[in-house]
Design a protein around this motif. Structure first.
Motif, PDB file in Angstrom:
ATOM      1  N   UNK A 100      22.412  86.553  82.220  1.00 38.90           N
ATOM      2  CA  UNK A 100      21.270  86.123  81.425  1.00 38.90           C
ATOM      3  C   UNK A 100      21.534  86.332  79.941  1.00 38.90           C
ATOM      4  N   UNK A 101      21.162  85.334  79.142  1.00 32.65           N
ATOM      5  CA  UNK A 101      21.279  85.415  77.687  1.00 32.65           C
ATOM      6  C   UNK A 101      19.922  85.873  77.168  1.00 32.65           C
ATOM      7  N   UNK A 159      23.194  76.768  80.962  1.00 34.43           N
ATOM      8  CA  UNK A 159      23.763  77.425  79.784  1.00 34.43           C
ATOM      9  C   UNK A 159      22.722  77.694  78.696  1.00 34.43           C
ATOM     10  N   UNK A 160      21.573  77.090  78.792  1.00 39.54           N
ATOM     11  CA  UNK A 160      20.488  77.364  77.845  1.00 39.54           C
ATOM     12  C   UNK A 160      19.878  78.741  78.090  1.00 39.54           C
ATOM     13  N   UNK A 199      16.966  70.518  86.872  1.00 38.31           N
ATOM     14  CA  UNK A 199      17.755  71.726  86.610  1.00 38.31           C
ATOM     15  C   UNK A 199      17.124  72.598  85.534  1.00 38.31           C
ATOM     16  N   UNK A 200      16.519  71.981  84.522  1.00 32.38           N
ATOM     17  CA  UNK A 200      15.893  72.759  83.453  1.00 32.38           C
ATOM     18  C   UNK A 200      14.816  73.676  84.028  1.00 32.38           C
ATOM     19  N   UNK A 201      13.996  73.166  84.904  1.00 30.45           N
ATOM     20  CA  UNK A 201      12.928  73.974  85.503  1.00 30.45           C
ATOM     21  C   UNK A 201      13.485  75.087  86.381  1.00 30.45           C
ATOM     22  N   UNK A 202      14.531  74.771  87.120  1.00 27.37           N
ATOM     23  CA  UNK A 202      15.139  75.777  87.996  1.00 27.37           C
ATOM     24  C   UNK A 202      15.783  76.882  87.156  1.00 27.37           C
TER      25      UNK A 202
END
Length: 78
Positions: free
Chosen positions: A76-77, A53-54, A2-5
């Protein structure tokens, strides 16, 4: 992972993202897992939300009718 996606989408999205989480209980995922070993130990909705959420703020989510799938609207943050 998920981090990569999430990282990938954060690089190509300018503002908003609509994405679907498909849990392991989904019939299509079960079909795919029949032919391979399940090596995805962190594949769950909580971890999906944590990793996305990152990079994104989860604005809203809805459960897809007659399934365990969930649709998300994220911004997007910066």
């Amino acid at each position: 992972p998920f981090k990569n996606i999430a990282d990938f989408f954060s690089r190509i999205v300018s503002k908003s993202l609509v994405i679907e989480f498909v849990p392991k209980s989904d019939s299509q995922v079960q079909r795919l897992l029949k032919t391979r070993m399940d090596i995805f130990t962190n594949y769950n909705q909580d971890f999906f939300e944590k990793e996305f959420s990152k990079f994104f703020k989860i604005e809203r989510f809805i459960n897809v009718e007659n399934s365990d799938r969930v649709l998300y609207l994220m911004h997007k943050v910066n």
